[in-house]
Design a protein around this motif. Sequence first.
Motif, mmCIF file in Angstrom:
data_model
loop_
_atom_site.group_PDB
_atom_site.id
_atom_site.type_symbol
_atom_site.label_atom_id
_atom_site.label_comp_id
_atom_site.label_asym_id
_atom_site.label_seq_id
_atom_site.Cartn_x
_atom_site.Cartn_y
_atom_site.Cartn_z
ATOM 1 N N PRO A 1 -12.142 13.068 -4.436
ATOM 2 C CA PRO A 1 -13.108 13.351 -5.496
ATOM 3 C C PRO A 1 -12.629 14.456 -6.433
ATOM 4 O O PRO A 1 -11.577 15.084 -6.223
ATOM 5 C CB PRO A 1 -14.324 13.835 -4.702
ATOM 6 C CG PRO A 1 -13.708 14.524 -3.524
ATOM 7 C CD PRO A 1 -12.516 13.680 -3.161
ATOM 8 N N ILE A 2 -13.425 14.713 -7.457
ATOM 9 C CA ILE A 2 -13.280 15.942 -8.212
ATOM 10 C C ILE A 2 -14.280 16.940 -7.628
ATOM 11 O O ILE A 2 -15.368 16.562 -7.189
ATOM 12 C CB ILE A 2 -13.482 15.755 -9.725
ATOM 13 C CG1 ILE A 2 -14.877 15.216 -10.039
ATOM 14 C CG2 ILE A 2 -12.421 14.827 -10.286
ATOM 15 C CD1 ILE A 2 -15.184 15.176 -11.526
ATOM 16 N N ILE B 1 -22.163 11.002 -6.270
ATOM 17 C CA ILE B 1 -22.059 12.452 -6.395
ATOM 18 C C ILE B 1 -22.670 13.105 -5.162
ATOM 19 O O ILE B 1 -23.774 12.750 -4.730
ATOM 20 C CB ILE B 1 -22.743 12.962 -7.689
ATOM 21 C CG1 ILE B 1 -22.514 14.477 -7.865
ATOM 22 C CG2 ILE B 1 -24.231 12.632 -7.718
ATOM 23 C CD1 ILE B 1 -22.927 15.001 -9.237
ATOM 24 N N ILE C 1 -17.463 17.579 -15.322
ATOM 25 C CA ILE C 1 -17.312 16.264 -14.687
ATOM 26 C C ILE C 1 -16.786 15.234 -15.676
ATOM 27 O O ILE C 1 -15.825 14.499 -15.391
ATOM 28 C CB ILE C 1 -18.655 15.806 -14.084
ATOM 29 C CG1 ILE C 1 -19.037 16.698 -12.895
ATOM 30 C CG2 ILE C 1 -18.581 14.342 -13.642
ATOM 31 C CD1 ILE C 1 -20.450 16.458 -12.376
ATOM 32 N N ARG D 1 -13.258 13.315 -15.204
ATOM 33 C CA ARG D 1 -13.291 11.874 -14.898
ATOM 34 C C ARG D 1 -12.613 11.048 -15.993
ATOM 35 O O ARG D 1 -12.053 9.986 -15.726
ATOM 36 C CB ARG D 1 -14.726 11.394 -14.714
ATOM 37 C CG ARG D 1 -15.359 11.791 -13.405
ATOM 38 C CD ARG D 1 -14.890 10.948 -12.233
ATOM 39 N NE ARG D 1 -15.476 9.622 -12.240
ATOM 40 C CZ ARG D 1 -15.369 8.745 -11.254
ATOM 41 N NH1 ARG D 1 -14.684 9.065 -10.175
ATOM 42 N NH2 ARG D 1 -15.934 7.567 -11.324
ATOM 43 N N LEU E 1 -18.738 7.189 -14.611
ATOM 44 C CA LEU E 1 -19.637 7.815 -13.651
ATOM 45 C C LEU E 1 -20.636 6.815 -13.090
ATOM 46 O O LEU E 1 -21.015 6.910 -11.923
ATOM 47 C CB LEU E 1 -20.364 8.994 -14.295
ATOM 48 C CG LEU E 1 -19.480 10.207 -14.622
ATOM 49 C CD1 LEU E 1 -20.323 11.314 -15.250
ATOM 50 C CD2 LEU E 1 -18.771 10.725 -13.385
ATOM 51 N N VAL F 1 -17.616 12.676 -6.636
ATOM 52 C CA VAL F 1 -17.751 14.006 -7.231
ATOM 53 C C VAL F 1 -18.468 14.864 -6.196
ATOM 54 O O VAL F 1 -19.460 14.437 -5.607
ATOM 55 C CB VAL F 1 -18.581 13.968 -8.539
ATOM 56 C CG1 VAL F 1 -18.771 15.376 -9.097
ATOM 57 C CG2 VAL F 1 -17.952 13.051 -9.574
ATOM 58 N N THR G 1 -20.181 18.702 -5.983
ATOM 59 C CA THR G 1 -20.539 19.843 -6.820
ATOM 60 C C THR G 1 -21.343 20.854 -6.018
ATOM 61 O O THR G 1 -22.209 20.482 -5.213
ATOM 62 C CB THR G 1 -21.296 19.381 -8.089
ATOM 63 O OG1 THR G 1 -21.609 20.509 -8.909
ATOM 64 C CG2 THR G 1 -22.561 18.632 -7.747
#
Length: 326
Positions: free
Chosen positions: A234-235, A158, A118, A122, A153, A207, A209
């Motif tokens: 997002p990632i 998230i 992350i 980012r 962050l 994010v 995950t």
Amino acid sequence: MSRTDLPSPARIVFLDRESLPTETVLRSPDFPHAFVAFERSAPDEVAERIADADIVITNKVPVRAEAIAGADRLRLIAVSATGTDMVDLKACAAHGIVVSNVRDYACTTVPEHTFALIFALRRSLLAYHQSVRGGRWQTASQFCFLDHPIGDLAGSTIGIIGGGALGGAVGDIARALGMTVLFAGRKGATPAEGKVAFEEVLARGDVITLHVPLTPETRGMIGAPEFALMARHPILINTARGGLVDETALGAALASGQIAGAGFDVASAEPPPADHPLMALLDHPNFILTPHVAWASRDGAQALADQTIDNIEAFHAGAPRNVVGG
């Protein structure tokens, strides 16, 4: 002979000892046994190698129905991992074979690896490193250059898919960093208390995950329709299992900007062949692929090895633990 009764000495076969780091100590079980460790096992070698085994240890080597059918003495398959998709659980149940797995051993190493990915994405760390390596800093007109986006962050959101020990540990770190944490409910179901609808998590997350096992229900859970819901670009992080994400759709989402980046520690085929979809993404500046090592810190690997032997000793004592149903 009952399922938990073993001959003395019991024959223990480890199919893929090479899957553990060389410095990891695999202690000897505390009962009479003969231990055979193969560094690796091809699928067509499994049946012969387990034919006279009482206990089999496997990390990623598949143990399928045909091999199980020929292993008349087999009483326990001790999976030296959390995921058990490599074992035919129905065949084990039919033959009275207990399957155990290792749980909650990676609650530090996997979340830390998750956040390493992350942070790198980012803050565009790899992109900046490559630019410096290519001479960009030497030609900059100022003391720095700002060619790649950098995001904090703190204040971001998230979305965590998977509310077990690993997902919970990721949530704890995220809160400490000042992130808003959303835990996703099951896909296609009304979310339980404390969780947010799956689709809403995809829409709100900066994010996303993944921390769920690979099952028929979770296979391909992120594909083109899900990428289309990711409104905040997002990632996407996957330190769980290959197969959770449609990897071809992932490449399209990166190319189109539907997602800002992706960090994967897993692939649908491991090791991935040269023509695997993830291998085609390695030159993308916002994609990171690591070789399924999120679990493998020194402490994490040792905890996994210790718990594997704990499971075997508990089975021998007549009190199986960490039993996985078929």
